[in-house]
Design a protein around this motif. Sequence first.
Motif, PDB file in Angstrom:
ATOM      1  N   ALA A  59       0.831  -1.205   0.000  1.00 27.22           N
ATOM      2  CA  ALA A  59       0.000   0.000   0.000  1.00 27.22           C
ATOM      3  C   ALA A  59       0.869   1.260   0.000  1.00 27.22           C
ATOM      4  CB  ALA A  59      -0.923   0.004   1.218  1.00 27.22           C
ATOM      5  N   SER A  60       0.353   2.285  -0.643  1.00 28.46           N
ATOM      6  CA  SER A  60       1.066   3.569  -0.707  1.00 28.46           C
ATOM      7  C   SER A  60       0.040   4.674  -0.873  1.00 28.46           C
ATOM      8  CB  SER A  60       2.041   3.580  -1.879  1.00 28.46           C
ATOM      9  OG  SER A  60       1.339   3.606  -3.115  1.00 28.46           O
ATOM     10  N   ALA A  61       0.521   5.904  -0.962  1.00 25.07           N
ATOM     11  CA  ALA A  61      -0.378   7.028  -1.207  1.00 25.07           C
ATOM     12  C   ALA A  61      -1.044   6.917  -2.570  1.00 25.07           C
ATOM     13  CB  ALA A  61       0.397   8.341  -1.098  1.00 25.07           C
ATOM     14  N   GLU A  62      -0.442   6.144  -3.470  1.00 27.41           N
ATOM     15  CA  GLU A  62      -0.984   5.994  -4.818  1.00 27.41           C
ATOM     16  C   GLU A  62      -2.035   4.893  -4.918  1.00 27.41           C
ATOM     17  OE1 GLU A  62       2.840   7.275  -7.507  1.00 27.41           O
ATOM     18  OE2 GLU A  62       2.830   5.279  -6.625  1.00 27.41           O
ATOM     19  N   MET A  63      -2.010   3.921  -4.002  1.00 28.30           N
ATOM     20  CA  MET A  63      -2.962   2.820  -4.030  1.00 28.30           C
ATOM     21  C   MET A  63      -3.171   2.355  -2.596  1.00 28.30           C
ATOM     22  SD  MET A  63      -4.815   0.795  -6.089  1.00 28.30           S
ATOM     23  CE  MET A  63      -4.010   0.802  -7.697  1.00 28.30           C
ATOM     24  N   SER A  64      -4.405   2.451  -2.124  1.00 34.14           N
ATOM     25  CA  SER A  64      -4.682   2.163  -0.723  1.00 34.14           C
ATOM     26  C   SER A  64      -4.619   0.667  -0.437  1.00 34.14           C
ATOM     27  CB  SER A  64      -6.063   2.687  -0.333  1.00 34.14           C
ATOM     28  OG  SER A  64      -7.076   1.893  -0.921  1.00 34.14           O
ATOM     29  N   GLU A  65      -4.429   0.341   0.843  1.00 34.03           N
ATOM     30  CA  GLU A  65      -4.452  -1.049   1.276  1.00 34.03           C
ATOM     31  C   GLU A  65      -5.788  -1.709   0.942  1.00 34.03           C
ATOM     32  OE1 GLU A  65      -4.454  -3.573   5.463  1.00 34.03           O
ATOM     33  OE2 GLU A  65      -3.723  -1.507   5.449  1.00 34.03           O
TER      34      GLU A  65
END
Length: 269
Positions: A59-65
């Motif tokens: 997960a990252s700011a670009e694609m949520s968990e």
Amino acid sequence: MREPKDKLVQIDPVWSQIREEAHKAVRDEPLLGGLIHSSILHHKTLERALAYRISLKLASAEMSEQFLREIADEGFLVDPSLGEAARADMVAILDRDPASQRLLQPLLYFKGFQAVQAYRLGHWLWHQGRRDLAYFMQMRVSEVFGIDIHPAARLGRGIMIDHAHSIVIGETAVVGDNVSMLHSVTLGGTGKADGDRHPKIGDGVLIGAGAKVLGNISVGRCSRIAAGSVVLEDVPPMKTVAGVPARIVGEAGCAQPSLTMDHLLARGV
């Protein structure tokens, strides 16, 4: 609520063992209770646990968990072979890695195992036609784990990548079943030409640390590639190659080099 042990053992012995190990780990180290409950004991199946673990890691700011977990849950549900391959990889690690004494270790701690399972999801996405999402998975696996496996590459089952730092596997590479490799292995091309340009690794091959296998060449089943070697030509089955460039220096030394994990060359070779 804990499932009856005998029933779970019959249905899924690997997951049953992981849960037993998890309960013991919580008793032995209560400070890890939150991690172990969220990663293992809160899930009914290994597939759900894997989806949770992979989504948490990538997960990252670009694609949520949440989005990643929905993708992973879908993949494991639609394609049961993903879970089957994960079990084979876990057992391979337990069998071949002396640092691994429990099945829960790869799931919780080993980036090589986690990266390969994330690659498998990316490979599934690739063949679903969701190629940009597959590339995203590849990017995040590389950023988080330091392992770059193209989603179009084909990896068999029972894969063990020990230490798993700086692994590179190219787009048209094929890796057979029960292959073992160490850190800094590259299965790459030799230039900018497109098409089928990456190695084909047979079943049961052992690839030593830092080895580079380059080009559309074949490494025969149950062969050994010595650490630091650069392989540029086909390797016959059940041979040992070493050097830069690599040459045949002897037989493989046993029927299944990837299972014995013996990297030593015979004295005098």
